[in-house]
Design an enzyme around this catalytic site. Structure first.
Site, PDB file in Angstrom:
ATOM      1  N   THR A 170      -3.235  -2.672  -4.330  1.00 15.56           N
ATOM      2  CA  THR A 170      -2.264  -2.260  -5.008  1.00 15.56           C
ATOM      3  C   THR A 170      -1.286  -3.416  -5.731  1.00 15.56           C
ATOM      4  OG1 THR A 170      -2.135  -0.430  -3.591  1.00 15.56           O
ATOM      5  CG2 THR A 170       0.083  -0.836  -4.770  1.00 15.56           C
ATOM      6  N   THR A 191      -1.866   1.813  -8.171  1.00 14.60           N
ATOM      7  CA  THR A 191      -2.958   1.780  -7.129  1.00 14.60           C
ATOM      8  C   THR A 191      -4.269   2.618  -7.207  1.00 14.60           C
ATOM      9  OG1 THR A 191      -3.305   1.851  -4.804  1.00 14.60           O
ATOM     10  CG2 THR A 191      -1.881   3.452  -5.727  1.00 14.60           C
ATOM     11  N   ASN A 226      -5.443   2.959  -4.357  1.00  9.00           N
ATOM     12  CA  ASN A 226      -5.519   3.202  -2.923  1.00  9.00           C
ATOM     13  C   ASN A 226      -6.496   2.036  -2.462  1.00  9.00           C
ATOM     14  OD1 ASN A 226      -4.363   4.422  -0.886  1.00  9.00           O
ATOM     15  ND2 ASN A 226      -5.903   5.561  -0.225  1.00  9.00           N
ATOM     16  N   SER A 231       3.181   9.645  -0.419  1.00 12.57           N
ATOM     17  CA  SER A 231       3.009   8.205  -0.788  1.00 12.57           C
ATOM     18  C   SER A 231       3.865   7.302  -0.089  1.00 12.57           C
ATOM     19  CB  SER A 231       2.921   8.121  -2.472  1.00 12.57           C
ATOM     20  OG  SER A 231       3.000   6.644  -2.629  1.00 12.57           O
ATOM     21  N   GLY A 260       0.987  -2.441  -0.020  1.00  9.31           N
ATOM     22  CA  GLY A 260       0.811  -2.843   1.293  1.00  9.31           C
ATOM     23  C   GLY A 260       0.811  -1.163   2.109  1.00  9.31           C
ATOM     24  N   GLY A 261       0.697  -0.269   1.580  1.00  5.49           N
ATOM     25  CA  GLY A 261       0.430   1.048   2.282  1.00  5.49           C
ATOM     26  C   GLY A 261       1.734   1.269   2.922  1.00  5.49           C
TER      27      GLY A 261
END
Ligand code: DON
Length: 250
Positions: free
Chosen positions: A61, A79, A81, A132, A153-154
């Site tokens: 991302t 992103t 993902n 998200s 970074g999720g």
């Protein structure tokens, strides 16, 4: 030895076939920065150590923050993902499809790839968008632009962006100090407090004494924040040293 064999594994090959980055590998600043990652008291597990030169382009991302001379601002996080998304290219169109379905709760009680446990509210339904963590953020102060910030970074995006904003607003740091400052992260499940190197070992010991299951492994990186802070007539641009971004002004 461990560090430079990791580099050898990635960068070295017959120079008639590959471009070996000799001057980058022999740059004294690079060698110094590589040696700084050695913890004299603990062996570094090789699995946590990667070849050390900054990559040309990450597989992850991306976030960028932009402000123009008129004060217009954009914060963009985009992103697929995972790296290469779902691994399928749209036929005839040439772009990869994402695997954002993993952001839904596909199976209650089972963690997704970021270890997140999620419930029914985020279950898969036709026409529904998954939750998200991406948090591209524009802050105004008295109706005027004050800060632009975001990160890949999720789930770590949420806590990293929060900490950088708090570092600026509550602790009065400039943009670069706020971005560089060591970070921590907790996402409920797994019940683990991730703490970057740079937080003092005393603090880590105190957290453990209070019952936190602290992970402060060498090489742990909690997101990579790109921020701009408006400071009077100046723009402070800060790119995260944890990544390979750059701050630029035109
Ligand atoms: O939207 C989300 O929360 C995730 N799809 C973000 C993925 C991500 O940041 C991966 N990267 N580093």
């Amino acid at each position: 030895m461990r560090r430079f064999f990791a580099d050898r594994s990635e960068y070295l090959g017959d120079p008639d076939f590959v471009k070996v980055p000799v001057s980058k590998l022999l740059d004294p600043a690079y060698i110094r920065s590589r040696s700084h990652s050695i913890d004299p008291d603990h062996a570094t597990p090789s699995a946590t150590l990667k070849p050390g030169l900054a990559a040309g382009e990450g597989s992850e991302t991306t976030h960028f923050s932009v402000v123009d001379s008129q004060g217009n601002a954009v914060a963009v996080t985009y992103t697929l993902n995972e790296g290469y998304g779902n691994g399928i290219t749209a036929p005839g169109l040439g772009f990869l499809l994402n695997d954002e379905m993993d952001d839904f709760t596909s199976k209650p009680g089972s963690p997704n790839m970021f270890g997140l446990m999620q419930g029914k509210a985020n279950a898969i339904q036709p026409g529904k968008r998954p939750l998200s963590a991406m948090t591209p953020t524009i802050l105004l102060r008295d109706g005027k632009l004050f800060m632009v910030v975001g990160s890949p970074g999720g789930p770590r995006i949420i806590t990293a962006v929060l900490q950088v904003i708090l570092n600026v607003l509550d602790f009065g740091m400039n943009a670069q100090d706020a971005v560089d400052f060591p970070r921590f992260h907790h996402q409920w499940m797994p019940d683990k407090l991730s703490v970057e190197r740079g937080v003092s070992p005393d603090t880590v010991a105190l957290l453990r004494a209070r019952g936190h299951d602290v992970d402060n492994a060498l090489g742990l990186v909690l997101a990579r924040v790109e921020a701009i802070v408006v400071d009077g007539g100046w723009l402070q641009g800060a790119s995260d040293g944890r990544g390979s971004g750059k701050a630029a002004g035109y």
